[in-house]
Design an enzyme around this catalytic site. Structure first.
Site, PDB file in Angstrom:
ATOM      1  N   THR A 237       0.848  -1.194   0.000  1.00  0.00           N
ATOM      2  CA  THR A 237       0.000   0.000   0.000  1.00  0.00           C
ATOM      3  C   THR A 237       0.882   1.241   0.000  1.00  0.00           C
ATOM      4  O   THR A 237       1.843   1.335   0.766  1.00  0.00           O
ATOM      5  CB  THR A 237      -0.915  -0.010   1.246  1.00  0.00           C
ATOM      6  OG1 THR A 237      -1.690  -1.201   1.195  1.00  0.00           O
ATOM      7  CG2 THR A 237      -1.827   1.209   1.271  1.00  0.00           C
ATOM      8  N   CYS A 324      30.768   4.942  10.437  1.00  0.00           N
ATOM      9  CA  CYS A 324      31.067   4.202  11.654  1.00  0.00           C
ATOM     10  C   CYS A 324      30.347   2.862  11.548  1.00  0.00           C
ATOM     11  O   CYS A 324      29.158   2.772  11.758  1.00  0.00           O
ATOM     12  CB  CYS A 324      30.564   4.972  12.856  1.00  0.00           C
ATOM     13  SG  CYS A 324      30.767   4.094  14.394  1.00  0.00           S
TER      14      CYS A 324
END
Ligand SMILES: *Cc1c(COP(=O)(O)O)cnc(C)c1O
Length: 395
Positions: A237, A324
């Site tokens: 949807t 990171c």
């Protein structure tokens, strides 16, 4: 003072983008696949958003697929081209060493599945040339994927020239334009692009909404199976509030593009000129061919992460640009790709401005950053070794 200077990571939603989505979070909650009035209202809103996005990219509405963001669009573009190539025995793809991980990791997955990938090196200024792309194309090449503008160093690639090379050689061309859309003019026809990815949260729209432009005739592979939404190419949807808001944000960004980019080029250059006065510092990326408002520097002898923490304490939110990953601090693959040595790449700072950035904020950053760099260097054993000549300065 508070300064948000991390707009390449994400942007603040504009008032217009927030207001555009509100009705669809509230009374207009129909499912676009429903035949009743509420459903048709939602369906019309999605269609209108599709028309807007198509118009602003110079595409046809049938060429626009809404996705969950830039990453999904990148994945779908590359996997679709790979599937099309495999049908004709073409299993070679070309990209660059400094793409976003949504591209690089998708290519890595294809390598495991028996495809061959050529990653072009990037010049020191962060640019790949069309000649280099042309030289890498083989008879079995099924896709060239080169990002429009780099998310860390802001360098803008010669997309039109690369598009012309690919069209001439009959190879599909994808561009990850997530950093560029809404910030620089884009015409998919003129640029001869076959596939293009964008993401709303990089131009003051909501997170979790992206677009894949796929030129008519380029058959897409579905990543998600289910209903027939998005012409059967992306089941689920529709994110109606997000889609409506994304189109409003794009319209607004394009309407203000000329004045915003002129201002941001001026403010960005002011920052660049000011930070250049810091000793042993270097601008990353091309000085001219760069996104308005992208400023990326390496400061030798310091850790980017320490710099970010101290700047955050002073109200400046920026980024080091380095990823990171799983707790380990690796230097940025982008800075390594443009030839910065490891120890220099660690000391990077990315400041990315937006149309909400003020001159006062730029002045504040210029008054705060140089002394913080100096303070960190005073505490750094590496820097002391360089000053005593034990280790060489690289910048
Ligand atoms: C942000 C970004 C993406 C990922 O987009 P999401 O919508 O966050 O998935 C991909 N490519 C580039 C260049 C980006 O800057």
């Amino acid at each position: 003072m508070f300064v948000y200077a991390d707009n390449a990571a994400t942007t603040k939603m504009s008032r217009a983008a927030v207001e555009a989505m509100l009705p669809y979070l509230d009374e207009a909650y129909g499912n676009p696949s429903s035949l009743h009035t509420a459903g048709q209202r939602a369906s019309a809103a999605v269609q209108s958003a599709r028309n807007t996005v198509a118009e602003l990219l110079h595409a046809d509405p049938k060429e626009i697929i809404f996705t969950s963001g830039g990453s999904e669009a990148d994945n779908q573009a590359i996997l679709s081209a790979a599937a099309l190539g495999a049908k004709h025995g073409k299993k070679h793809l070309i990209s660059t060493a400094f793409e976003h991980h949504a591209v690089l990791h998708t290519l890595r997955k294809l390598e495991k599945d028996g495809y061959e990938v050529t990653l072009l090196p990037v010049h020191e200024n962060g640019i790949v040339t069309a000649e280099e792309v042309a030289a890498a194309i083989r008879d079995d090449t099924c896709l060239v994927s080169v990002m429009f503008a780099n998310n860390e160093i802001g360098s803008i690639q010669p997309i039109g020239e690369i598009g012309a090379v690919c069209r001439k050689r009959g190879v599909l061309f994808h561009t990850d334009a997530v950093q560029a859309v809404g910030h620089v003019p884009i015409d998919v026809q003129a640029l001869q692009v076959d596939l293009l990815s964008l993401s709303a949260h990089k131009f003051h729209g909501p997170k979790g909404v992206g677009v894949l432009y796929a030129r008519r005739g380029v058959l897409l592979t579905s990543l998600i199976e289910g209903g027939a939404q998005e012409r059967g190419k992306r089941a689920g949807t529709e994110n109606v509030p997000g889609i409506v808001s994304a189109a409003a944000a794009l319209r607004e960004s394009c309407d203000h593009m000329a004045e915003t980019s002129a201002r941001l080029i001026r403010l960005g250059n002011k920052l660049i000129d000011g930070l250049r006065t810091v000793p042993h510092a270097a601008l990353n990326g091309d000085a001219v061919q760069r996104l308005p408002g992208n400023v990326n520097f390496c400061f030798e002898g310091i850790e980017g992460e320490s710099l970010l923490l101290l700047l955050d304490q002073r109200g400046i939110e920026a980024s080091s640009g380095s990823a990171c990953t799983s707790g380990a601090l690796d230097p940025s693959h982008v800075l390594l790709a443009i030839g910065r040595p490891h120890e220099v790449a660690h000391g990077s700072l990315r400041l990315s401005l937006s149309r909400y950035t003020t001159e006062e904020e730029v002045d504040y950053m210029l008054s705060e950053i140089p002394p913080v760099v100096e303070y960190l260097r005073e505490m750094s054993p590496v820097w002391k070794d360089m000053e005593r000549g034990v280790k060489p300065h690289l910048l």
